[in-house]
Motif scaffolding. Structure first.
Motif, PDB file in Angstrom:
ATOM      1  N   PHE A 426      38.158  40.579  38.380  1.00  0.00           N
ATOM      2  CA  PHE A 426      37.779  41.241  37.135  1.00  0.00           C
ATOM      3  C   PHE A 426      37.206  42.609  37.466  1.00  0.00           C
ATOM      4  N   THR A 456      32.875  37.405  40.386  1.00  0.00           N
ATOM      5  CA  THR A 456      33.519  37.245  39.082  1.00  0.00           C
ATOM      6  C   THR A 456      35.025  37.198  39.251  1.00  0.00           C
ATOM      7  N   ARG A 458      38.969  35.765  37.178  1.00  0.00           N
ATOM      8  CA  ARG A 458      39.711  35.068  36.130  1.00  0.00           C
ATOM      9  C   ARG A 458      40.315  33.777  36.689  1.00  0.00           C
ATOM     10  N   SER A 461      38.754  29.624  33.504  1.00  0.00           N
ATOM     11  CA  SER A 461      38.270  29.380  32.154  1.00  0.00           C
ATOM     12  C   SER A 461      39.113  28.306  31.487  1.00  0.00           C
ATOM     13  N   GLY A 469      39.277  34.587  30.244  1.00  0.00           N
ATOM     14  CA  GLY A 469      37.973  35.198  30.474  1.00  0.00           C
ATOM     15  C   GLY A 469      37.533  35.079  31.911  1.00  0.00           C
ATOM     16  N   ALA A 470      36.764  36.050  32.347  1.00  0.00           N
ATOM     17  CA  ALA A 470      36.244  36.042  33.709  1.00  0.00           C
ATOM     18  C   ALA A 470      35.051  35.102  33.800  1.00  0.00           C
ATOM     19  N   HIS A 499      33.118  36.835  29.028  1.00  0.00           N
ATOM     20  CA  HIS A 499      33.184  37.186  30.440  1.00  0.00           C
ATOM     21  C   HIS A 499      31.789  37.054  31.052  1.00  0.00           C
ATOM     22  N   ARG A 534      40.570  40.896  26.889  1.00  0.00           N
ATOM     23  CA  ARG A 534      40.569  40.635  28.328  1.00  0.00           C
ATOM     24  C   ARG A 534      39.604  41.551  29.055  1.00  0.00           C
TER      25      ARG A 534
END
Length: 848
Positions: A426, A456, A458, A461, A469-470, A499, A534
């Motif tokens: 991300f 972090t 992706r 989720s 989402g991250a 995120h 995103r």
């Protein structure tokens, strides 16, 4: 939507009884799920310069540490713009008129201190800033640099606290340096500033090539035959390398490492004063990125330097990254408490946007105990390869070197969404609509040699609408080569998207603590029909994004299982006449365009969390990491960047009608202040703040802190160090603070008696003791209402002036259900809160 706990009255006996039963059933689970954040405190205090921020300027990228002599004493740093009293800050090319160095997160470095556990702060600037005319500032090796950034603050033993960062000239190919400033908590006064500044040394410097960037730091306990740092009565520090204490205050190796040698050129060193403290040195490790070239020739290497004499001298640089890896950035360091082995995590980038999916990765390298070089770095995770159409300007990874961004996604007013659209990491570039962030690692180590790495990413989720989402992900290793399977820290079930960004992690008291930015409750969500983007962009948004701080806690394991996170950020509540409801009157919108002359947002690259204390004294004058579950229960302190105090400008663009963030005006320092020239740029007029041009507060980004406990109990002693004798009964105030929302009961217990004396909650006759005087009162019970504090005094005498006495605070069953005569026999609450307050913890602490 956010957490709001209104004041509640004392509950009935039945409710209290049920609460006690619930706590008892929780057992170990309670210790990680019952996180209780305290109030949010603005760390930027004061209205004068420099002991305040009269111009309501920006602060970001905070770092924080707690003293090991008194965990109520905190020291922190951040990027700090309080010198800037004009709308723009950048270096202009005299030929093109363009901004050569568009400022983001740097002007100088702020210095923040608290002596009450973060409930109140004082703030100023680190000595050596361009306007500094103090003796300490003029002597500092930082004095010749134009700007500072990237603060990292870490605690050492014996009250030492180290502050590292980057200084540089804001021009293309300007000089740069990584530095270390040293402070010590003398812990010898209950009123006033207990911290003493011990000077600054340069870790590494460059005249322009390579350019240095993004330092990080970790500090170890003294091990083996450590050098001795001698601190004189007038706060001069020198070192001896033979591991033996001396009484002269002079270095035992012909002055090598003397602080006076690093304070400036042409100045005579001060004669050594009588030694006040002699402290074994724990190793200090500082990493940084050194890079050369640009575009196709851009190259950056991660390096490490080590000091074993309290930062006076530094080893030659040790390479961390592989020589064949061209672009590396964003380090974090963890030290194995058992062995002292050093682990460094960093991000390796793919500079050519190739299909080689081995390049873009999270890397970890280990420096073995006593080793002179790192083991080959291991790959903790490889990121998915970039799509062919995706662009990335790698120059944005090095924001301080004075290069103008040329990538179309870097120019203000553009949307860099495609930069991260096809990758699982991300990363966001700077734009007029969103702040910059990169997937950089954070690290922590438990007491069993397990190293945790989080970032972090992706792909973890549970959302199914395709806007992936991250989430924070975590892995662990013991050797830097083999890693546990990657797993999410938390996948919340909040409807819609969200995120999680910029994690920071630490380990203490048998618990792994992580704090992070989170946008699951962004105010932009409802306006977007409940579906997140995103990215965290405000492009085409009716309502801006908002962001919160959350924390999560886990017990140690190869694959730690975190309890659900709790929200740390809280905001003022009040009546909103527009809605007719009691609701939050503040928020933290991260995309306010306060940087690059009011055109782009910036929230920094990191936040921080620290344990108080990180190290504790042990037997025979040794120190150990506070990692054991049965050690001293820590209090965690989170620090982050917050825009809740920013006030939108009153002026608007005459063409578009939009708010004009470029028209900043500083607040007046006094009502009758006449127009003046700039403090930051002498001779430049300062725009006057008037009724029609009142943009004061449109740059008022601040750094905030909050305490987090696992049990809702905070205990301590404001003055925990006093010399003892048999002639005078010293009184130590010990407090127990209940941060929960209902009344709780506690017992304070004196765990040991000092040699040749007594420790008691009641005053007692002086020696010689006979059978007539009553025995010392070693336990006392108390009922503490919700969000309240109770304190008691411990009276101590001893033939040993430095004798240590420990006081245990433990939670009891609800005393309000029992008659007072039975309080001494009341049992401890199974799974209840516990804390330990150490009185006279450090034999080297100077006298009050």
């Amino acid at each position: 939507m956010r957490r709001f706990v209104p004041p509640v009255p004392n509950r009935t006996a039945v409710v209290r009884f049920l609460c006690a039963i619930a706590v008892a059933i929780g057992l170990a689970l309670t210790t990680i799920s019952a996180q209780m954040p305290g109030r949010n405190v603005n760390m930027v205090s004061g209205t004068t310069f420099p002991e305040g921020d009269p111009f309501l300027q920006r602060q970001n990228e905070p770092s924080i540490a707690a003293s090991t002599r008194n965990p109520l004493h905190l020291l922190a740093g951040s990027n700090d713009y309080r010198t800037v009293d004009i709308p723009g800050l950048c270096t202009i090319d005299p030929i093109t008129g363009k901004c050569i160095e568009p400022e983001t997160g740097d002007a100088w470095l702020g210095l923040f201190k608290s002596r009450d556990g973060g409930q109140r702060w004082t703030s100023t600037l680190l000595p050596g800033y361009p306007q500094d005319q103090s003796p300490a500032g003029l002597e500092s090796p930082l004095k010749s640099y134009q700007a500072g950034a990237d603060a990292v603050v870490r605690a050492g033993t014996h009250g030492l606290i180290y502050y590292s960062g980057l200084v540089f000239d804001r021009v293309e190919n300007g000089k740069s340096a990584v530095f270390l400033s040293r402070f010590i908590d003398n812990n010898n006064q209950e009123a006033g500033d207990p911290f003493a500044y011990l000077g600054t040394s340069l870790v590494v410097s460059s005249t322009g090539t390579p350019f240095l960037d993004k330092p990080w730091m970790a500090v170890d306990i003294p091990r083996g035959n450590s050098a001795i740092c001698s601190i004189s009565g007038d706060d001069i520090i020198s070192t001896a390398s033979d591991g033996k204490r001396n009484s002269s205050g002079k270095s035992d190796n012909s002055g090598k490492g003397s602080e006076n040698s690093g304070k400036g050129k042409g100045k005579k060193p001060k004669p050594p004063a009588p030694v006040g403290q002699q402290i074994p040195a724990g190793a200090i490790y500082v990493t940084y990125t050194a890079f050369t070239g640009e575009g196709p020739t851009l190259r950056s290497e991660v390096m490490l330097k080590r000091s074993v004499d309290c930062g006076a001298t530094w080893s030659p640089a040790i390479r961390v990254s592989n020589p064949q890896d061209r672009v590396n950035q964003g380090t974090s360091i963890a030290i194995d408490p058992k062995t002292g082995a050093v682990f460094v995590a960093y991000r390796r980038f793919d500079p050519d946007l190739t299909d080689n999916d081995d390049l873009d990765a999270m890397m970890v390298a280990r420096l073995p105990v006593g080793g002179g070089r790192f083991d080959p770095p291991g790959r903790a995770h490889k990121f998915a390869k970039l799509g062919k159409h995706v662009k990335r300007d790698l120059d944005r990874l090095f924001e301080h070197r004075g290069k103008e961004a040329e990538d179309e996604f870097e120019r203000p007013g553009t949307n860099p969404q495609e930069v991260s659209d096809q990758v699982d990491q991300f990363d966001l570039g700077t734009s007029g609509f969103n702040f910059r962030t990169n997937a950089y690692p954070t690290m922590a180590a438990d007491g069993n040699g397990r190293i945790y790495i989080a970032w972090t990413q992706r792909g973890f989720s549970a959302d199914t609408d395709g806007n992936d989402g991250a989430r924070l992900v975590i892995t662990s290793t013991r050797d830097g080569r083999n890693f546990a399977p990657l797993r999410p820290v938390e996948d919340h079930d909040t409807p819609g998207r969200g995120h999680q960004l910029m994690p920071s992690m630490t380990f203490a008291g048998g618990k792994l603590m992580i704090v992070f930015y989170d946008i699951r409750e962004t105010q932009a969500l409802a306006a977007a029909g409940g579906v997140h983007d995103r990215t965290v962009s405000d492009a085409n948004k009716v309502i801006r994004h908002t962001i919160d701080i959350r924390s999560a806690m886990a017990l140690p394991a190869d694959m730690p299982d975190f309890a659900p996170s709790v929200q740390v950020s809280e905001y003022q509540m009040g009546f909103n006449p527009r809605s007719g409801r009691i609701e939050e009157l503040q928020a933290n919108p991260p995309n306010l365009p306060m940087f690059q002359k009011g055109t782009v947002p910036f929230m920094g690259d990191y936040i921080d969390v620290a344990a108080a204390p990180a190290f504790i004294p042990a037997a025979n004058g040794k120190w150990i990491y506070n990692t054991a579950a049965n050690g001293v229960p820590p209090v965690f302190h989170a620090a982050w960047t917050d825009n809740r105090d920013v006030r939108p400008p009153t002026t608007r663009d005459p063409v578009t009608g939009k708010l004009d963030w470029t028209k900043y005006t500083p607040a007046k320092m006094s009502p009758d202040q006449a127009p003046r020239t700039s403090l930051f740029l002498p001779g430049e007029p300062v725009p006057e703040c008037t009724v029609n041009n009142n943009n004061a507060g449109s740059r008022n980004q601040n750094v905030y802190s909050a305490r987090i406990t696992g049990t809702g109990l905070i205990a301590g002693s404001p003055g925990n160090t006093k010399p003892l004798s048999t002639e005078l009964q010293r009184g130590f105030v010990v407090f127990a603070q209940n941060t929960d929302d209902f009344t709780r009961s506690f017992r304070m217990t004196i765990l040991n008696q000092p040699p040749g004396g007594r420790a008691s909650f009641e005053q007692f006759p002086l020696p010689p003791f006979t059978s007539a005087p009553p025995a010392p009162k070693i336990a006392i019970e108390m009922i503490v209402p919700a969000r309240s504090t109770a304190s008691r005094t411990v009276y101590i005498t001893s033939t040993n002036p430095d004798a240590r006495v420990d006081v245990r605070v433990s939670e009891l069953v609800d005393l309000t259900l029992l008659p007072p005569s039975t309080y001494p026999t009341a049992g401890e609450l199974d799974g209840g809160a516990e804390a330990v307050v150490m009185l006279n913890p450090d034999i080297e602490n100077p006298e009050i």
